[in-house]
Scaffold this active site. Structure first.
Site, PDB file in Angstrom:
ATOM      1  N   GLY A  11       0.800  -1.216   0.000  1.00 36.82           N
ATOM      2  CA  GLY A  11       0.000   0.000   0.000  1.00 36.82           C
ATOM      3  C   GLY A  11       0.832   1.264   0.000  1.00 36.82           C
ATOM      4  O   GLY A  11       0.383   2.314  -0.470  1.00 36.82           O
ATOM      5  N   ASN A  12       2.080   1.199   0.518  1.00 37.56           N
ATOM      6  CA  ASN A  12       2.923   2.389   0.536  1.00 37.56           C
ATOM      7  C   ASN A  12       3.285   2.856  -0.863  1.00 37.56           C
ATOM      8  O   ASN A  12       3.698   4.001  -1.056  1.00 37.56           O
ATOM      9  CB  ASN A  12       4.205   2.112   1.333  1.00 37.56           C
ATOM     10  CG  ASN A  12       5.054   1.017   0.716  1.00 37.56           C
ATOM     11  OD1 ASN A  12       4.551  -0.054   0.404  1.00 37.56           O
ATOM     12  ND2 ASN A  12       6.336   1.272   0.539  1.00 37.56           N
ATOM     13  N   LYS A 120     -11.808  -9.458   9.453  1.00 40.03           N
ATOM     14  CA  LYS A 120     -10.899  -8.527   8.782  1.00 40.03           C
ATOM     15  C   LYS A 120     -11.464  -7.117   8.843  1.00 40.03           C
ATOM     16  O   LYS A 120     -12.485  -6.807   8.223  1.00 40.03           O
ATOM     17  CB  LYS A 120     -10.720  -8.960   7.322  1.00 40.03           C
ATOM     18  CG  LYS A 120      -9.866  -8.007   6.494  1.00 40.03           C
ATOM     19  CD  LYS A 120      -8.413  -8.021   6.928  1.00 40.03           C
ATOM     20  CE  LYS A 120      -7.570  -7.178   5.985  1.00 40.03           C
ATOM     21  NZ  LYS A 120      -6.154  -7.150   6.405  1.00 40.03           N
ATOM     22  N   LYS A 203      -3.789  -9.836  -0.303  1.00 36.78           N
ATOM     23  CA  LYS A 203      -3.179  -9.558  -1.605  1.00 36.78           C
ATOM     24  C   LYS A 203      -1.898 -10.354  -1.830  1.00 36.78           C
ATOM     25  O   LYS A 203      -1.582 -10.706  -2.969  1.00 36.78           O
ATOM     26  CB  LYS A 203      -2.902  -8.068  -1.753  1.00 36.78           C
ATOM     27  CG  LYS A 203      -1.909  -7.518  -0.752  1.00 36.78           C
ATOM     28  CD  LYS A 203      -1.681  -6.031  -0.933  1.00 36.78           C
ATOM     29  CE  LYS A 203      -0.757  -5.473   0.126  1.00 36.78           C
ATOM     30  NZ  LYS A 203       0.561  -6.154   0.177  1.00 36.78           N
ATOM     31  N   LYS A 265       3.057 -12.126   4.182  1.00 39.86           N
ATOM     32  CA  LYS A 265       4.114 -12.052   3.176  1.00 39.86           C
ATOM     33  C   LYS A 265       5.018 -13.275   3.260  1.00 39.86           C
ATOM     34  O   LYS A 265       5.391 -13.868   2.233  1.00 39.86           O
ATOM     35  CB  LYS A 265       4.917 -10.767   3.355  1.00 39.86           C
ATOM     36  CG  LYS A 265       4.099  -9.509   3.110  1.00 39.86           C
ATOM     37  CD  LYS A 265       4.854  -8.258   3.488  1.00 39.86           C
ATOM     38  CE  LYS A 265       4.068  -7.013   3.134  1.00 39.86           C
ATOM     39  NZ  LYS A 265       2.708  -6.970   3.685  1.00 39.86           N
TER      40      LYS A 265
END
Length: 308
Positions: A11-12, A120, A203, A265
């Site tokens: 998102g950054n 979430k 994602k 991740k």
């Protein structure tokens, strides 16, 4: 050596340093991110891009809530589709010719336990009165320390339904943007058709699934730190460089990576190399060029024969 690499942008890469998601800030952030991607393309790498969309979906949800008395709120899967197209357009404009965006659907199981116990959090914090108002529309809300926030299911991704389209475009020479925000979550109905559902998909897990589906050799997860770290935030942090999947799996099982940040991740990296990928990399956006040359980042490699 040129590789087929899937880059999962955090998102950054889509907002200003202070988190602002104003249109000009998003445009500037995407253009800066694409400067690094363009360098990889210049080295001959074939690139697929995925991206986060949390702030963008949050903005759409806020618009839903503010305008609920005037126009019906649109469902969450529509929000995902809209942000895929918007961010894809920004990326195409920043990279120039030879880029295509595929609005991508991700199949999930309607019996996934997340649908019966949504956890979430999405969107902004609101008062209890506002939360109760939207609960009356069928939404789930929970109280957190800072206020009330909507919660939705985050089911496990099973299949990227539009992976064939991504592969065809790549084979034709395009850089492809796909599975933004994890993809639009859909379920298969009894008659064989698909329908969107109120959910969000991690994602990074979707990126690993897409990477395997299109034959990527490298999964590169771009985040805001140069490496995954043991003891992050503690007195003795230890950045992880080159590591086998088996070694990383032991650290993951021991709880070294937070579930809401680095954990997904790491899990995505493990899934990718366990299912045939040559390596997965976790690093900062600014470090992706050096990471592809094995000079930085957490480099996750498949277990050697007989080693776990």
């Amino acid at each position: 050596m040129a590789e087929r690499v899937l880059i999962a942008l955090g998102g950054n890469a889509m907002t200003a340093p202070d988190g602002s998601a104003a249109p000009d800030d998003q445009r500037a952030a995407v253009e800066e991110a694409m400067r690094h991607v363009r360098a990889l393309l210049g080295r001959g790498h074939r690139v697929i891009l995925t991206h986060g969309n949390g702030p963008q979906v949050g903005n759409l949800l806020l618009k839903n809530q503010l305008a609920a008395a005037v126009v019906p709120p649109v469902p969450l899967d529509w929000c995902g589709a809209q942000t895929q197209a918007t961010i894809g357009t920004l990326i195409m404009n920043a990279l120039g010719p030879g880029v295509a965006t595929v609005v991508t659907r991700t199949l999930v199981d309607p019996a996934d336990p997340g649908f019966t116990d949504p956890t979430k959090p999405i969107g902004r914090y609101f008062s209890e009165a506002e939360a109760r108002r939207f609960e009356a529309l069928g939404q789930s809300w929970r109280r957190f320390e800072r206020g009330w926030r909507r919660v939705v299911a985050s089911p496990h991704p099973l299949e990227i339904l539009d992976a064939d389209a991504v592969r065809v475009l790549m084979d034709a020479g395009y850089t492809v943007v796909a599975a933004g925000g994890g993809g639009v979550p859909v379920v298969r109905q009894a008659d064989g058709t698909v329908a969107g559902v109120e959910a969000v998909i991690d994602k990074d897990l979707a990126a690993a699934l897409l990477a395997r589906s299109v034959g990527a050799t490298v999964l590169l997860i771009a985040t805001d730190v140069p490496n995954a770290v043991i003891g992050y935030g503690g007195p003795d942090p230890r950045p992880i460089g080159r590591i086998s999947a088996g070694e990383l799996r032991v650290l993951h099982a021991a709880g070294y990576f937070a579930g809401g940040s680095m954990g997904p991740k790491v899990e995505a990296a493990l899934r990718f190399v366990d299912e045939g990928g040559s390596r997965a990399v976790i690093t900062s956006l600014a470090g992706i060029e050096r990471a592809m040359s094995l000079e930085t980042g957490t480099q996750v490699e498949p277990d050697r024969a007989g080693v776990t």
